[in-house]
Every structure is written in structure tokens, then in C-alpha cells.
Design a protein around this motif. Structure first.
Motif, PDB file in Angstrom:
ATOM      1  N   GLY A 299       0.805  -1.202   0.000  1.00 59.30           N
ATOM      2  CA  GLY A 299       0.000   0.000   0.000  1.00 59.30           C
ATOM      3  C   GLY A 299       0.842   1.257   0.000  1.00 59.30           C
ATOM      4  O   GLY A 299       2.042   1.241   0.297  1.00 59.30           O
ATOM      5  N   CYS A 300       0.210   2.351  -0.339  1.00 66.99           N
ATOM      6  CA  CYS A 300       0.899   3.634  -0.489  1.00 66.99           C
ATOM      7  C   CYS A 300       1.481   4.130   0.829  1.00 66.99           C
ATOM      8  O   CYS A 300       2.617   4.592   0.872  1.00 66.99           O
ATOM      9  CB  CYS A 300      -0.062   4.665  -1.073  1.00 66.99           C
ATOM     10  SG  CYS A 300       0.719   6.242  -1.441  1.00 66.99           S
ATOM     11  N   ASN A 301       0.726   4.035   1.910  1.00 63.66           N
ATOM     12  CA  ASN A 301       1.222   4.556   3.187  1.00 63.66           C
ATOM     13  C   ASN A 301       2.441   3.802   3.688  1.00 63.66           C
ATOM     14  O   ASN A 301       3.388   4.406   4.199  1.00 63.66           O
ATOM     15  CB  ASN A 301       0.113   4.530   4.247  1.00 63.66           C
ATOM     16  CG  ASN A 301      -0.898   5.621   4.015  1.00 63.66           C
ATOM     17  OD1 ASN A 301      -0.592   6.631   3.390  1.00 63.66           O
ATOM     18  ND2 ASN A 301      -2.095   5.421   4.493  1.00 63.66           N
ATOM     19  N   ALA A 302       2.443   2.479   3.550  1.00 63.39           N
ATOM     20  CA  ALA A 302       3.599   1.687   3.975  1.00 63.39           C
ATOM     21  C   ALA A 302       4.821   2.060   3.150  1.00 63.39           C
ATOM     22  O   ALA A 302       5.931   2.214   3.679  1.00 63.39           O
ATOM     23  CB  ALA A 302       3.299   0.200   3.841  1.00 63.39           C
ATOM     24  N   LEU A 303       4.622   2.237   1.856  1.00 60.93           N
ATOM     25  CA  LEU A 303       5.724   2.609   0.974  1.00 60.93           C
ATOM     26  C   LEU A 303       6.255   3.994   1.323  1.00 60.93           C
ATOM     27  O   LEU A 303       7.470   4.223   1.348  1.00 60.93           O
ATOM     28  CB  LEU A 303       5.246   2.565  -0.474  1.00 60.93           C
ATOM     29  CG  LEU A 303       6.306   2.766  -1.522  1.00 60.93           C
ATOM     30  CD1 LEU A 303       7.296   1.611  -1.478  1.00 60.93           C
ATOM     31  CD2 LEU A 303       5.681   2.854  -2.896  1.00 60.93           C
ATOM     32  N   ARG A 304       5.355   4.911   1.622  1.00 57.79           N
ATOM     33  CA  ARG A 304       5.767   6.271   2.005  1.00 57.79           C
ATOM     34  C   ARG A 304       6.575   6.259   3.301  1.00 57.79           C
ATOM     35  O   ARG A 304       7.558   6.976   3.439  1.00 57.79           O
ATOM     36  CB  ARG A 304       4.539   7.162   2.162  1.00 57.79           C
ATOM     37  CG  ARG A 304       3.860   7.479   0.852  1.00 57.79           C
ATOM     38  CD  ARG A 304       2.591   8.241   1.101  1.00 57.79           C
ATOM     39  NE  ARG A 304       2.939   9.530   1.671  1.00 57.79           N
ATOM     40  CZ  ARG A 304       2.628  10.684   1.130  1.00 57.79           C
ATOM     41  NH1 ARG A 304       1.938  10.724   0.043  1.00 57.79           N
ATOM     42  NH2 ARG A 304       2.985  11.798   1.709  1.00 57.79           N
ATOM     43  N   LYS A 305       6.153   5.427   4.263  1.00 53.90           N
ATOM     44  CA  LYS A 305       6.887   5.347   5.533  1.00 53.90           C
ATOM     45  C   LYS A 305       8.296   4.821   5.323  1.00 53.90           C
ATOM     46  O   LYS A 305       9.253   5.334   5.910  1.00 53.90           O
ATOM     47  CB  LYS A 305       6.134   4.447   6.523  1.00 53.90           C
ATOM     48  CG  LYS A 305       4.883   5.094   7.086  1.00 53.90           C
ATOM     49  CD  LYS A 305       4.131   4.129   7.976  1.00 53.90           C
ATOM     50  CE  LYS A 305       2.810   4.736   8.420  1.00 53.90           C
ATOM     51  NZ  LYS A 305       2.014   3.794   9.212  1.00 53.90           N
ATOM     52  N   ILE A 306       8.428   3.795   4.481  1.00 54.42           N
ATOM     53  CA  ILE A 306       9.759   3.263   4.184  1.00 54.42           C
ATOM     54  C   ILE A 306      10.617   4.335   3.515  1.00 54.42           C
ATOM     55  O   ILE A 306      11.772   4.536   3.893  1.00 54.42           O
ATOM     56  CB  ILE A 306       9.654   2.010   3.289  1.00 54.42           C
ATOM     57  CG1 ILE A 306       9.032   0.861   4.069  1.00 54.42           C
ATOM     58  CG2 ILE A 306      11.022   1.615   2.744  1.00 54.42           C
ATOM     59  CD1 ILE A 306       8.644  -0.328   3.223  1.00 54.42           C
ATOM     60  N   ALA A 307      10.059   5.028   2.541  1.00 53.05           N
ATOM     61  CA  ALA A 307      10.811   6.069   1.833  1.00 53.05           C
ATOM     62  C   ALA A 307      11.240   7.180   2.795  1.00 53.05           C
ATOM     63  O   ALA A 307      12.375   7.662   2.723  1.00 53.05           O
ATOM     64  CB  ALA A 307       9.973   6.647   0.698  1.00 53.05           C
TER      65      ALA A 307
END
Length: 181
Positions: free
Chosen positions: A119-127
């Protein structure tokens, strides 16, 4: 009553200041009006902050001046455009001052995020944790719309294959199943 020694004070911008403070400020203003120091002007400043995902082979191919064919440097990036995790850098050549665009990878398509299902939020947190530019939700949705039908079709094919295999197994073992039921 408190006595103030006014012989060391002068009015500057409507306020009383010490003469030495005003003299220092005026000197600084004059120094900034002079032609800037050559060493200060030529010192390259970079606009990049944080980490990037790149294909080193592709970047190495692209980091050549389009005019004089000299090698470009990350220190001379003028502009960065991000499209998901794909980056387009505009670099200025040291020799001829030509602007050249350099891509971080061959593909503009970043489908790993959608395929992972995180999902987008998980990816944003990693980034954000690794100090990378963050993928916008609009960009993520665009990738999701592009890859979604392909993933759905692959899932349907897999289900069809599993159903056909199940059917064949039932036909093979029909006698055993009849006895048990």
C-alpha cells in the motif's frame, strides 16, 4: 537616575546603536556590494537531499554532456524531477554549460509497490525512513490503475488452472470419492 553616555551612540534605522556596531554593519553591506569572490561563485551546490534508487549502468550512460561529450557530475544538478521512484536530473556541463537530462533508470514504471500489496502509506513510511523523496498518492494510484488489471488477469489465469487441475483430480479419483461418500 541612570546616565547614558551618548557620545558612543548614533541613530541607525530609527534606533540608537553603538557606533562600532553601525560601522561593522556598514562595512558588511559594502563588502556584499563588491564583486563576489570567485571561489564562492564556482563552488557547486547540490539540490539533492537523501537517497535515490538508481540503475548505475543507465545513469553512467546518461551522465555525458549532449554537446561536448564530457562526463557530468552530480554536483552540477540544476533541477530534479521525480516520477515515483524514477528521477530525471537536469545537469549543467562544466566545460560548455549545456544542460543535459539524465534519467535514473530505463523504466518510468514502478510496479513493485503495487505488486507487494503493502500500500501507499507503507511505501511512504519506508521512503521517509531512508530519506528518499516520497511517492505521492496520485502517482501510486496511477501505477495501481496500470498494473491492477494485469495482476487481476494473472490471478484469474491461476484460478482457472487450479480449477482445471482440481477437476482432473476428481475425475481420476471418482471411484475412491464415491466409496467414501
Amino acid at each position: 537616575m541612570l546616565k547614558v553616555n551618548t557620545e558612543n551612540l548614533v541613530r541607525y534605522k530609527g534606533k540608537w546603536k553603538k557606533k562600532t556596531v553601525v560601522a561593522g554593519r556598514l562595512k558588511l553591506i559594502e563588502r556584499n556590494k563588491e564583486t563576489p569572490d570567485v571561489a564562492r561563485v564556482e563552488k557547486p551546490t547540490t539540490i539533492l537531499r537523501g537517497m535515490r534508487l538508481i540503475d548505475p549502468n543507465e545513469v553512467n550512460k546518461n551522465m555525458i554532456c549532449s554537446n561536448c561529450k564530457k562526463q557530468l557530475s552530480f554536483n552540477h544538478i540544476v533541477e530534479e524531477k521525480t516520477m515515483g521512484f524514477h528521477y530525471i536530473w537536469t545537469m549543467r556541463c562544466d566545460t560548455c554549460s549545456t544542460l543535459t537530462k539524465c534519467h535514473s533508470s530505463k523504466s518510468h514504471f514502478n510496479d513493485g509497490a503495487v505488486r507487494s500489496g503493502a500500500g501507499c502509506n507503507a511505501l511512504r513510511k519506508i521512503a521517509m525512513c531512508i530519506d528518499m523523496p516520497v511517492l505521492s498518492e496520485e502517482t501510486y494510484k496511477r501505477y495501481e490503475r496500470e498494473i491492477g488489471p494485469l495482476i487481476e488477469e494473472a490471478a484469474k489465469d491461476s484460478c482457472r488452472g487450479a480449477a482445471a487441475e482440481e477437476r482432473n483430480l476428481v475425475i481420476e479419483h471418482i471411484d475412491t470419492l464415491r466409496d467414501k461418500l
